[in-house]
Scaffold this active site. Structure first.
Site, PDB file in Angstrom:
ATOM      1  CB  SER A   1       4.358  -1.964  12.054  1.00 38.87           C
ATOM      2  OG  SER A   1       3.906  -0.635  12.264  1.00 38.87           O
TER       3      SER A   1
ATOM      4  CE  LYS B   1      -0.321   3.293   4.639  1.00 39.85           C
ATOM      5  NZ  LYS B   1      -0.408   3.413   6.089  1.00 39.85           N
TER       6      LYS B   1
ATOM      7  CD  GLU C   1      -3.961  -2.591   7.027  1.00 40.33           C
ATOM      8  OE1 GLU C   1      -2.870  -2.886   6.523  1.00 40.33           O
ATOM      9  OE2 GLU C   1      -4.505  -1.486   6.870  1.00 40.33           O
TER      10      GLU C   1
ATOM     11  N   GLY D   1       1.631   2.134  10.763  1.00 34.26           N
ATOM     12  CA  GLY D   1       2.585   3.236  10.660  1.00 34.26           C
ATOM     13  C   GLY D   1       3.188   3.647  11.996  1.00 34.26           C
TER      14      GLY D   1
ATOM     15  CG  ASN E   1      -1.723   1.239   1.393  1.00 33.93           C
ATOM     16  OD1 ASN E   1      -1.782   2.055   0.472  1.00 33.93           O
ATOM     17  ND2 ASN E   1      -2.366   1.393   2.534  1.00 33.93           N
TER      18      ASN E   1
ATOM     19  CG  HIS F   1      -6.067   1.984   4.790  1.00 32.30           C
ATOM     20  ND1 HIS F   1      -5.680   2.931   5.708  1.00 32.30           N
ATOM     21  CD2 HIS F   1      -5.064   1.076   4.730  1.00 32.30           C
ATOM     22  CE1 HIS F   1      -4.491   2.608   6.167  1.00 32.30           C
ATOM     23  NE2 HIS F   1      -4.088   1.494   5.590  1.00 32.30           N
TER      24      HIS F   1
ATOM     25  CD  GLU G   1      -3.254   5.597   6.497  1.00 31.09           C
ATOM     26  OE1 GLU G   1      -3.171   5.664   5.257  1.00 31.09           O
ATOM     27  OE2 GLU G   1      -2.361   5.078   7.202  1.00 31.09           O
TER      28      GLU G   1
HETATM   29  P1  PGA Z   1       2.269   0.135   7.651  1.00 29.45           P
HETATM   30  O1  PGA Z   1       0.866   0.375   6.905  1.00 29.45           O
HETATM   31  O2  PGA Z   1       2.817  -1.145   7.117  1.00 29.45           O
HETATM   32  O3  PGA Z   1       3.095   1.324   7.287  1.00 29.45           O
HETATM   33  O4  PGA Z   1       1.967   0.046   9.109  1.00 29.45           O
HETATM   34  C1  PGA Z   1       0.000  -0.684   6.656  1.00 29.45           C
HETATM   35  C2  PGA Z   1      -1.240  -0.156   5.996  1.00 29.45           C
HETATM   36  O5  PGA Z   1      -1.635   0.973   6.332  1.00 29.45           O
HETATM   37  O6  PGA Z   1      -1.855  -0.811   5.150  1.00 29.45           O
END
Ligand code: PGA
Length: 255
Positions: A216, A15, A170, A176, A13, A98, A100
């Site tokens: 992460s 982003k 998730e 993140g 991803n 997601h 976010e």
């Molecule tokens: P991350 O993000 O691996 O940076 O924690 C995962 C995601 O948001 O899909």
């Protein structure tokens, strides 16, 4: 529950990162890791990069995806992109719901449900994200939160539609933040998601659906997370922007 019945999917991803030249360069670096990996590799990139990346992955097995889709076919929805428009670009996957999007853009289980439906109808593979917030985990309601999301996000779906969806578990507190769920926590939550699906949509759908862990995941912890019987892959943010790290995760999944 048999892991061999399911596809292992490692999806990046990206982003809101990478210009088109940077995207092409990253794909060139990822290509050798994806060749003969033994798992499905996908990269979900910003809308403006999709066509560049589709071109860059030609001749490889790497799939390309988007990070959101609107549920209507067309109309007065300024700034939105439909599932048919994505198909036209060559995208095959799309991330939906997601955290976010849920946190910063007001997306709800109701719109996630509609988006997943629209994506499936257009022939895309949705990567539907679910996961609890930190205070929900601390309050001991992770199970209820996940069950509610799965119930609502798949409300009105046939078993065949559920099967064609990839679910990404998730935990929001792990995205993140550098805080990864332990492999036991990840395995337990992915197993719980599968059992809710078995109850609502039947054992065949539950056995076949790919459930990824995300939050992460990195080159160091991937193997342990992916060894869990109910973890069928990963949705990777930060580490998917570094080819060597993403490559290690692909390797761990292919084993
Ligand atoms: P991350 O993000 O691996 O940076 O924690 C995962 C995601 O948001 O899909």
């Amino acid at each position: 529950m048999n892991k061999d019945l399911r596809k292992t999917v490692i999806a990046g991803n990206w982003k809101m990162n990478k210009t088109r030249p940077e995207a092409k360069a990253l794909i060139d670096e990822i290509k050798p890791f994806a060749a003969g990996s033994g798992c499905e590799v996908a990269v979900c990139v910003p809308f403006t990069n999709i066509e560049t990346v589709v071109e860059a992955v030609k001749g490889t097995d790497i799939k390309v995806g988007a990070q959101n889709v609107h549920f209507e076919k067309s109309g007065a929805f300024t700034g939105e992109i439909s599932a048919d428009m994505l198909v036209e670009t060559g995208a095959e996957y799309v991330i939906i719901g997601h955290s976010e999007r849920r946190q910063y853009f007001g997306e709800t289980d109701e719109t996630v449900n509609k988006r997943v439906k629209a994506a499936l109808a257009a022939g895309l593979v949705p990567i539907m994200c679910v996961g609890e917030l930190l205070w929900e985990r601390e309050a001991g309601i992770t199970e209820e939160v996940l069950a509610r999301q799965i119930k609502l996000d798949f409300a009105g779906f046939a078993a065949g539609e559920v099967k064609r969806t990839v679910i990404a578990y998730e935990p929001v507190w792990a995205i993140g933040t550098g805080k990864t769920a332990t492999s036991e926590q990840a395995g337990e939550a992915c197993g719980l998601i599968r059992s809710v699906i078995a109850k609502l949509h039947g054992k065949a759908a539950a056995d076949a659906v790919t459930v990824q862990y995300g939050g992460s995941m990195n080159a160091k912890n991937a193997a342990e997370l992916l060894a869990q019987p109910d973890v069928d892959g990963g949705l990777i943010g930060g580490a998917s922007l570094k080819a060597a790290d993403f490559g290690e995760i692909i390797k761990a999944a292919g084993k």
